[in-house]
Design an enzyme around this catalytic site. Structure first.
Site, mmCIF file in Angstrom:
data_model
loop_
_atom_site.group_PDB
_atom_site.id
_atom_site.type_symbol
_atom_site.label_atom_id
_atom_site.label_comp_id
_atom_site.label_asym_id
_atom_site.label_seq_id
_atom_site.Cartn_x
_atom_site.Cartn_y
_atom_site.Cartn_z
ATOM 1 C CE LYS A 189 0.642 1.360 4.430
ATOM 2 N NZ LYS A 189 0.926 2.709 4.944
ATOM 3 C CB THR A 246 -1.746 4.882 2.834
ATOM 4 O OG1 THR A 246 -1.861 4.054 3.989
ATOM 5 C CG2 THR A 246 -0.334 5.411 2.762
#
Length: 329
Positions: A189, A246
Site C-alpha cells: 500500500k 494512505t
C-alpha cells in the site's frame, strides 16, 4: 499469557504513539530511543521531536539502554524496515527465549526480499515473530483517537494474547494468523500511495484517484495470492483499510511524497522535505518479487520507473492510460 511489561523500540512518531497507547492499556512501558537528542526530549520534555504537541504518558520509562528494554515480556519494534536487521541482531543477544518481537514497520528488506517477520526469525531465532499493521496515523493513535489494526502471528493464540495486551478503549487490534497477508498489505500500500499522490500532485482529479486506488488494490490482491496470503486479509484492515487511508491523506508520508513527485520535484529532494517514505524503498523490491512470480503490477511498475528515472511522471501516466482495454476481473 498476560504481557504486562512491554518495550517499544524507536522514539519516532509511530513509536511514541504505540508507547502511549500501550501505557493506556495499563501496561508497564519502556521506550528505547537510539538518538541521544530525541531521548533527552522524551525523558525531560515528555515529547518526541518527531511528534510535536503530543505528550507521552508519565508512566513510560525512557532509556537508551537496549539491554534494559530487552527485559520486557514483549517487544514492539518500531524502526524503519531497512534498519530492522541490525536492531534485531543486537536485541537477540539480550531477550528471554520465546519473547514476542512485533514488527511495526511496513516494508520489504532490499537485497534479500525478506518481510519483517522473516528478518526477525533469521536474526533472533529465539524470538516469536509477529506483525502489527493497519490504517493508523501516529498522531491519531497518540492522541487517543479511535483506531483499529491487525496483529498477526503464526500462533493465533499468541496473536490473541498480544492483541489483548495492547487493546484499550480507543485502540482495537484484531488478531490474525495470516502473517504474510498482513505484511503484504502494509508494504504494497505504501507504493500505491505514492502513485495516488502523483495523481493528486498532477491535478488529475478525484475520478482518476478512485480508479487508481481500485486498480491498485487489484494489484495488491494478485500479489498477495501469489505469496499465499488469504483474500479476506487483503480485504481487511491491513489491506484495503490501510490502502484507503494512505491513498487519501497528506498525513501519509508516502502520499505526500507522491504529491511532490507529481508537482515535478525529484525523489532525492523530496526525501529531505517529507522524511522517510517506505514506499520509495519498497517499490523496486516489490516489482522484482512480482516479476519472478509473473504477477502483473503495472501501477507499482510505473512508480518504480519514476523513482529510478527510467520514466518521467507524464510518461508513467501515459503508459498506464495506453494499456490494452480488457475485462475488469
Amino acid at each position: 499469557m498476560i504481557f504486562d511489561r512491554i518495550a517499544v523500540l524507536g522514539g519516532g512518531a509511530w513509536g511514541t504513539a504505540l508507547a502511549n497507547v500501550t501505557a493506556r492499556a495499563g501496561r508497564k512501558v519502556t521506550l528505547w530511543e537510539y538518538d541521544a537528542s530525541n531521548a533527552t526530549e522524551l525523558a525531560e520534555r515528555r515529547e518526541s521531536k518527531f511528534l510535536r504537541g503530543v505528550r507521552i504518558e508519565d508512566s513510560i520509562a525512557v532509556t537508551r539502554d537496549l539491554n534494559e528494554a530487552a527485559r520486557a515480556e514483549a517487544v514492539l519494534l518500531v524502526v524503519p524496515a531497512q534498519a530492522m536487521r541490525s536492531v534485531v541482531k543486537t536485541l537477540a543477544e539480550s531477550i528471554v527465549p520465546g519473547t514476542p518481537i512485533i514488527a511495526c514497520a511496513k516494508g520489504i528488506e532490499q537485497g534479500t526480499h525478506k518481510f519483517m517477520t522473516e528478518v526477525i526469525a533469521e536474526c533472533a531465532t529465539n524470538a516469536a515473530p509477529a506483525i502489527l499493521s493497519g490504517p493508523s496515523f501516529a498522531a491519531d493513535v497518540a492522541r487517543g483517537l479511535p483506531t483499529a489494526v491487525t496483529l498477526a502471528a503464526h500462533d493465533e493464540k499468541l496473536a490473541a494474547d498480544l492483541a489483548k495486551a495492547l487493546a484499550s478503549r480507543t485502540f482495537r487490534p484484531y488478531q490474525s494468523s495470516d502473517v504474510r497477508g498482513v505484511e503484504i498489505g502494509g508494504a504494497a500500500k505504501n507504493v500505491l500511495a505514492i502513485a495516488s499522490g502523483i495523481v493528486t500532485g498532477r491535478g488529475l482529479g478525484a475520478s482518476a484517484s478512485a480508479a487508481l486506488t481500485t486498480r491498485g488494490f487489484a494489484e495488491l490482491v494478485r500479489f498477495g495470492r501469489a505469496l499465499g496470503a488469504k483474500t479476506e486479509t487483503m480485504m481487511g484492515l491491513s489491506g484495503l483499510g490501510d490502502l484507503i487511508l494512505t491513498c487519501s491523506s497528506p498525513q501519509s508520508r508516502n502520499f505526500t511524497f507522491g504529491i511532490n513527485l507529481g508537482k515535478g520535484d525529484s525523489a532525492k529532494d523530496i526525501h529531505g522535505k517529507t522524511g522517510l517514505a517506505e514506499g520509495a524503498f519498497t517499490a523496486p523490491v516489490l516489482l522484482e518479487m512480482a516479476r519472478t512470480r509473473d504477477v502483473d503490477m503495472p501501477i507499482s511498475a510505473a512508480v518504480a520507473a519514476v523513482l529510478t528515472g527510467q520514466m518521467s511522471v507524464d510518461q508513467a501516466i501515459e503508459s498506464l492510460l495506453a494499456r490494452p482495454i480488457r475485462a475488469e476481473h
